[in-house]
Design a protein around this motif. Structure first.
Motif, PDB file in Angstrom:
ATOM      1  N   ALA A 134       0.833  -1.208   0.000  1.00 28.65           N
ATOM      2  CA  ALA A 134       0.000   0.000   0.000  1.00 28.65           C
ATOM      3  C   ALA A 134       0.864   1.253   0.000  1.00 28.65           C
ATOM      4  CB  ALA A 134      -0.926  -0.011   1.213  1.00 28.65           C
ATOM      5  N   LEU A 135       1.953   1.236   0.783  1.00 31.15           N
ATOM      6  CA  LEU A 135       2.833   2.399   0.846  1.00 31.15           C
ATOM      7  C   LEU A 135       3.475   2.677  -0.507  1.00 31.15           C
ATOM      8  CD1 LEU A 135       4.411   4.579   2.410  1.00 31.15           C
ATOM      9  CD2 LEU A 135       6.082   2.825   2.993  1.00 31.15           C
ATOM     10  N   GLN A 136       3.936   1.640  -1.166  1.00 29.85           N
ATOM     11  CA  GLN A 136       4.585   1.842  -2.462  1.00 29.85           C
ATOM     12  C   GLN A 136       3.597   2.369  -3.503  1.00 29.85           C
ATOM     13  OE1 GLN A 136       6.471  -2.202  -2.521  1.00 29.85           O
ATOM     14  NE2 GLN A 136       8.305  -1.054  -3.084  1.00 29.85           N
ATOM     15  N   LYS A 137       2.388   1.875  -3.466  1.00 31.79           N
ATOM     16  CA  LYS A 137       1.387   2.321  -4.447  1.00 31.79           C
ATOM     17  C   LYS A 137       0.959   3.763  -4.208  1.00 31.79           C
ATOM     18  CE  LYS A 137      -0.531  -2.242  -5.494  1.00 31.79           C
ATOM     19  NZ  LYS A 137      -1.672  -3.172  -5.298  1.00 31.79           N
ATOM     20  N   ASP A 138       0.881   4.168  -2.945  1.00 34.18           N
ATOM     21  CA  ASP A 138       0.395   5.511  -2.617  1.00 34.18           C
ATOM     22  C   ASP A 138       1.520   6.450  -2.191  1.00 34.18           C
ATOM     23  OD1 ASP A 138      -2.108   4.582  -3.128  1.00 34.18           O
ATOM     24  OD2 ASP A 138      -2.773   4.485  -1.046  1.00 34.18           O
ATOM     25  N   PHE A 139       2.761   6.101  -2.521  1.00 38.55           N
ATOM     26  CA  PHE A 139       3.901   6.856  -2.016  1.00 38.55           C
ATOM     27  C   PHE A 139       3.826   8.340  -2.362  1.00 38.55           C
ATOM     28  CE2 PHE A 139       8.069   8.739  -2.987  1.00 38.55           C
ATOM     29  CZ  PHE A 139       8.578   8.811  -1.706  1.00 38.55           C
ATOM     30  N   TYR A 140       3.553   8.679  -3.600  1.00 40.32           N
ATOM     31  CA  TYR A 140       3.628  10.085  -4.027  1.00 40.32           C
ATOM     32  C   TYR A 140       2.575  10.941  -3.337  1.00 40.32           C
ATOM     33  CZ  TYR A 140       7.005   8.536  -7.478  1.00 40.32           C
ATOM     34  OH  TYR A 140       8.109   8.014  -8.077  1.00 40.32           O
ATOM     35  N   SER A 141       1.371  10.423  -3.174  1.00 41.26           N
ATOM     36  CA  SER A 141       0.350  11.199  -2.480  1.00 41.26           C
ATOM     37  C   SER A 141       0.670  11.303  -0.989  1.00 41.26           C
ATOM     38  CB  SER A 141      -1.032  10.569  -2.676  1.00 41.26           C
ATOM     39  OG  SER A 141      -1.084   9.266  -2.127  1.00 41.26           O
ATOM     40  N   LEU A 142       1.221  10.229  -0.403  1.00 43.97           N
ATOM     41  CA  LEU A 142       1.598  10.273   1.006  1.00 43.97           C
ATOM     42  C   LEU A 142       2.741  11.263   1.230  1.00 43.97           C
ATOM     43  CD1 LEU A 142       1.520   6.457   1.812  1.00 43.97           C
ATOM     44  CD2 LEU A 142      -0.023   8.180   2.761  1.00 43.97           C
ATOM     45  N   ALA A 143       3.735  11.232   0.368  1.00 48.68           N
ATOM     46  CA  ALA A 143       4.880  12.131   0.511  1.00 48.68           C
ATOM     47  C   ALA A 143       4.462  13.583   0.346  1.00 48.68           C
ATOM     48  CB  ALA A 143       5.956  11.770  -0.509  1.00 48.68           C
ATOM     49  N   ALA A 144       3.527  13.831  -0.562  1.00 51.32           N
ATOM     50  CA  ALA A 144       3.081  15.205  -0.811  1.00 51.32           C
ATOM     51  C   ALA A 144       2.303  15.769   0.368  1.00 51.32           C
ATOM     52  CB  ALA A 144       2.226  15.253  -2.078  1.00 51.32           C
ATOM     53  N   ASN A 145       1.697  14.905   1.172  1.00 51.65           N
ATOM     54  CA  ASN A 145       0.865  15.343   2.290  1.00 51.65           C
ATOM     55  C   ASN A 145       1.526  15.140   3.651  1.00 51.65           C
ATOM     56  OD1 ASN A 145      -1.768  16.164   0.998  1.00 51.65           O
ATOM     57  ND2 ASN A 145      -1.592  14.101   0.189  1.00 51.65           N
ATOM     58  N   SER A 146       2.852  14.955   3.667  1.00 46.33           N
ATOM     59  CA  SER A 146       3.556  14.674   4.920  1.00 46.33           C
ATOM     60  C   SER A 146       4.282  15.880   5.483  1.00 46.33           C
ATOM     61  CB  SER A 146       4.543  13.515   4.716  1.00 46.33           C
ATOM     62  OG  SER A 146       3.846  12.335   4.416  1.00 46.33           O
ATOM     63  N   GLY A 147       4.041  17.060   4.899  1.00 44.73           N
ATOM     64  CA  GLY A 147       4.653  18.274   5.428  1.00 44.73           C
ATOM     65  C   GLY A 147       6.166  18.206   5.411  1.00 44.73           C
ATOM     66  N   SER A 148       6.768  18.502   6.577  1.00 47.50           N
ATOM     67  CA  SER A 148       8.230  18.548   6.666  1.00 47.50           C
ATOM     68  C   SER A 148       8.867  17.178   6.855  1.00 47.50           C
ATOM     69  CB  SER A 148       8.644  19.460   7.832  1.00 47.50           C
ATOM     70  OG  SER A 148       8.130  18.964   9.047  1.00 47.50           O
ATOM     71  N   VAL A 149       8.039  16.135   7.061  1.00 51.47           N
ATOM     72  CA  VAL A 149       8.579  14.783   7.239  1.00 51.47           C
ATOM     73  C   VAL A 149       9.014  14.236   5.884  1.00 51.47           C
ATOM     74  CG1 VAL A 149       8.102  12.437   8.006  1.00 51.47           C
ATOM     75  CG2 VAL A 149       7.102  14.380   9.222  1.00 51.47           C
ATOM     76  N   ARG A 150      10.287  13.962   5.734  1.00 59.27           N
ATOM     77  CA  ARG A 150      10.837  13.491   4.467  1.00 59.27           C
ATOM     78  C   ARG A 150      11.122  11.998   4.568  1.00 59.27           C
ATOM     79  NH1 ARG A 150       9.451  16.525   0.833  1.00 59.27           N
ATOM     80  NH2 ARG A 150      11.129  15.716  -0.489  1.00 59.27           N
ATOM     81  N   PHE A 151      10.696  11.232   3.581  1.00 55.87           N
ATOM     82  CA  PHE A 151      10.978   9.797   3.563  1.00 55.87           C
ATOM     83  C   PHE A 151      10.970   9.300   2.131  1.00 55.87           C
ATOM     84  CE2 PHE A 151       6.412  10.189   3.806  1.00 55.87           C
ATOM     85  CZ  PHE A 151       5.926   9.200   2.974  1.00 55.87           C
ATOM     86  N   GLU A 152      11.573   8.134   1.939  1.00 59.73           N
ATOM     87  CA  GLU A 152      11.614   7.467   0.645  1.00 59.73           C
ATOM     88  C   GLU A 152      11.052   6.063   0.800  1.00 59.73           C
ATOM     89  OE1 GLU A 152      12.365   8.887  -2.104  1.00 59.73           O
ATOM     90  OE2 GLU A 152      13.304  10.742  -1.409  1.00 59.73           O
ATOM     91  N   ALA A 153      10.688   5.447  -0.303  1.00 58.92           N
ATOM     92  CA  ALA A 153      10.147   4.080  -0.263  1.00 58.92           C
ATOM     93  C   ALA A 153      10.627   3.306  -1.477  1.00 58.92           C
ATOM     94  CB  ALA A 153       8.622   4.103  -0.205  1.00 58.92           C
ATOM     95  N   PHE A 154      11.962   3.139  -1.583  1.00 64.40           N
ATOM     96  CA  PHE A 154      12.483   2.342  -2.672  1.00 64.40           C
ATOM     97  C   PHE A 154      12.793   0.934  -2.145  1.00 64.40           C
ATOM     98  CE2 PHE A 154      16.536   3.749  -0.940  1.00 64.40           C
ATOM     99  CZ  PHE A 154      16.367   5.109  -0.742  1.00 64.40           C
ATOM    100  N   ASP A 155      11.934   0.015  -2.559  1.00 64.33           N
ATOM    101  CA  ASP A 155      12.031  -1.385  -2.131  1.00 64.33           C
ATOM    102  C   ASP A 155      12.203  -1.476  -0.620  1.00 64.33           C
ATOM    103  OD1 ASP A 155      11.959  -4.103  -2.569  1.00 64.33           O
ATOM    104  OD2 ASP A 155      14.119  -4.296  -2.895  1.00 64.33           O
ATOM    105  N   PRO A 156      11.298  -0.882   0.168  1.00 67.01           N
ATOM    106  CA  PRO A 156      11.488  -0.815   1.626  1.00 67.01           C
ATOM    107  C   PRO A 156      11.374  -2.175   2.295  1.00 67.01           C
ATOM    108  CG  PRO A 156       9.292  -0.075   1.063  1.00 67.01           C
ATOM    109  CD  PRO A 156      10.004  -0.291  -0.236  1.00 67.01           C
TER     110      PRO A 156
END
Length: 307
Positions: free
Chosen positions: A229-251
């Motif tokens: 679910a995280l990988q599929k929705d990564f871009y929308s989650l990252a855009a709505n996470s404010g100052s919290v920065r994270f990546e999801a490459f093969d987590p």
């Protein structure tokens, strides 16, 4: 299961340097353990909205006179003031080699007092028989370094009970993972799910081996579902996470479950359990006793190094 009921008071007094935490008080006799937040309704500084957690962060060592004073005048001695007293006391007496009090090694959670790896180890040794997932969730939330010690490299806790995607167009069936860790170097996330030490690890025999228990196999699939679910929705989650920065490459994912010490497996069962978890590509499975033994070893090494 072995219990060490007297260990918590002894460790608390030792951590306090065997003296009262009140500023300029030098009393080292007849010390008492005082609660920063009262454990029961009606007590000084009781707050039903803020759980004290299972560790020792809610306790401060005081002489009898100052214990009576802070409880008689809670309007003068607030939670924040007592937490600061405790922090300054621990900072003064902590051995130089103990990483749990080095600058930058601790985090505060929800305004509660900073706690230590040693606190977490005491909580493990003093755990109640019926400790549920919420108990462990509060402990890992209070002491973020514990889960970070379970993964290779340096990790930090981004948050707990994190939404990682998966909702339908009707805004239902979202995925909530227990903890979200991230690599300090790359910000790549590690999804973390917590079960119970009492969770069974193996099931019935099958052609010379033992199947994983339903809870173990189900938990693995559960955390893999969160990862998907995280990988599929990564871009929308990252855009709505404010100052919290994270990546999801093969987590990767981390699952903490079971206890090999209090619920030991036979040699064949242990072999099957290790074959199962070692064969997982994206999920790290660690038992509670393995996790806290790692913490004990880490504290022992840093103490020896400091000496």
């Amino acid at each position: 299961m072995r219990r060490q009921r007297e260990r918590l008071p002894r460790v608390l007094v030792e951590q306090a340097g065997n003296r009262c935490a009140f500023p300029d008080c030098e009393h080292d006799q007849y010390l008492q353990i005082a609660a920063i937040r009262a454990m029961s309704p009606g007590g000084p500084r009781y707050d039903p909205e803020v759980p004290t957690g299972p560790g020792s962060a809610n306790f401060i060592i005081l002489c009898a006179s100052h214990h009576r004073l802070i409880d008689a005048e809670p309007h003068r001695f607030s939670v924040a003031i007592l937490q600061e007293m405790r922090r300054e006391q621990l900072a003064c007496v902590q051995p130089a080699g103990d990483i749990s009090h080095r600058p930058g090694s601790q985090e505060q959670s929800g305004g509660s007092a900073m706690t230590t790896l040693r606190d977490a180890l005491v909580a493990w040794n003093e755990r109640p028989e019926d400790a549920d997932e919420d108990y462990w969730h509060r402990l890992f939330e209070d002491v973020p370094q514990v889960l970070a010690a379970a993964v290779p490299g340096s990790a930090m806790q981004l948050g707990s009970k994190c939404y990682v995607g998966g909702k339908s167009i009707t805004n239902r069936h979202g995925s909530i993972v227990d903890f979200l860790l991230a690599s300090r170097a790359t910000q790549n996330v590690i999804l973390t799910e917590i079960k119970r030490p009492s969770s069974p690890l193996v099931g019935p025999p099958y052609r010379g081996v033992f199947m994983p228990s339903n809870e173990l196999s189900g938990s693995v699939v559960q955390v893999l579902g969160y990862r998907d679910a995280l990988q599929k929705d990564f871009y929308s989650l990252a855009a709505n996470s404010g100052s919290v920065r994270f990546e999801a490459f093969d987590p990767r994912a981390l699952l903490v479950i079971g206890d090999l010490e209090s619920k030991p497996l036979s040699a064949d069962q242990r072999r099957s359990f290790d074959l199962f978890r070692n064969g997982l590509k994206d999920v790290i499975v660690i038992t509670f006793d393995e996790l806290f033994n790692n913490i004990a070893d880490l504290l022992a090494m840093t103490r020896d190094h400091g000496d």
